[in-house]
Motif scaffolding. Structure first.
Motif, mmCIF file in Angstrom:
data_model
loop_
_atom_site.group_PDB
_atom_site.id
_atom_site.type_symbol
_atom_site.label_atom_id
_atom_site.label_comp_id
_atom_site.label_asym_id
_atom_site.label_seq_id
_atom_site.Cartn_x
_atom_site.Cartn_y
_atom_site.Cartn_z
ATOM 1 N N UNK A 107 0.852 -1.187 0.000
ATOM 2 C CA UNK A 107 0.000 0.000 0.000
ATOM 3 C C UNK A 107 0.892 1.242 0.000
ATOM 4 N N UNK A 108 0.309 2.361 -0.346
ATOM 5 C CA UNK A 108 1.058 3.629 -0.344
ATOM 6 C C UNK A 108 1.585 3.964 1.062
ATOM 7 N N UNK A 109 0.763 3.793 2.133
ATOM 8 C CA UNK A 109 1.303 4.047 3.471
ATOM 9 C C UNK A 109 2.454 3.101 3.846
ATOM 10 N N UNK A 110 2.392 1.848 3.399
ATOM 11 C CA UNK A 110 3.494 0.910 3.671
ATOM 12 C C UNK A 110 4.766 1.364 2.957
ATOM 13 N N UNK A 111 4.617 1.728 1.692
ATOM 14 C CA UNK A 111 5.771 2.218 0.924
ATOM 15 C C UNK A 111 6.350 3.474 1.577
ATOM 16 N N UNK A 112 5.479 4.384 2.012
ATOM 17 C CA UNK A 112 5.935 5.603 2.674
ATOM 18 C C UNK A 112 6.689 5.291 3.960
ATOM 19 N N UNK A 113 6.256 4.264 4.684
ATOM 20 C CA UNK A 113 6.944 3.875 5.916
ATOM 21 C C UNK A 113 8.314 3.272 5.620
ATOM 22 N N UNK A 114 8.399 2.435 4.601
ATOM 23 C CA UNK A 114 9.646 1.733 4.283
ATOM 24 C C UNK A 114 10.698 2.622 3.608
ATOM 25 N N UNK A 115 10.261 3.580 2.832
ATOM 26 C CA UNK A 115 11.182 4.382 2.006
ATOM 27 C C UNK A 115 12.302 5.060 2.812
ATOM 28 N N UNK A 116 12.035 5.664 3.970
ATOM 29 C CA UNK A 116 13.149 6.276 4.709
ATOM 30 C C UNK A 116 14.200 5.272 5.167
#
Length: 119
Positions: A107-116
């Motif tokens: 999901x977009x929130x999962x990707x946002x969490x992992x990216x940093x």
């Protein structure tokens, strides 16, 4: 512990799992993201054992995202004993829909969490 007083090779995977779970479940929940708990499976592990680790010595694990794709992400790790790297590993993680028993997309929130965490 193996017969030589070292951490058994299978235990390394458990230590890596504990670090990954701390990030994806505890860390993500602290940021309001609970979807990883709905399902993530491992499709592959790779472990390089660089030196034995004494059973009584404390260890530290550093992890980062090596690759993030729509249907999988790769967690990379280094396990330290003192200031020396004792092992390196990678886990290919696949978001999984447990109810329907099939892989799913991040999901977009999962990707946002992992990216940093991408290194």
């Amino acid at each position: 512990m193996d017969v030589f007083g070292h951490v058994n090779n299978a235990r390394f995977l458990t230590l890596y799992e504990e670090a990954r779970v701390a990030l994806m479940f505890i860390g993500a929940r602290e940021r309001g993201l609970n979807s990883f708990a709905e399902g993530v499976v491992i499709s592959r592990h790779e472990v390089d054992y660089l030196r034995p680790v004494d059973y009584t010595d404390p260890v530290r694990i550093e992890l980062w995202m090596e690759d993030i794709r729509p249907s999988r992400f790769v967690v990379a790790y280094e396990l330290f004993e003192g200031d020396q790297v004792a092992s390196r590993a990678r886990s290919v993680c696949v978001p999984f829909d447990l109810a329907n028993q099939r892989p799913r997309r991040l999901s977009e929130p999962e990707r946002d969490f992992l990216t940093p965490w991408q290194g």
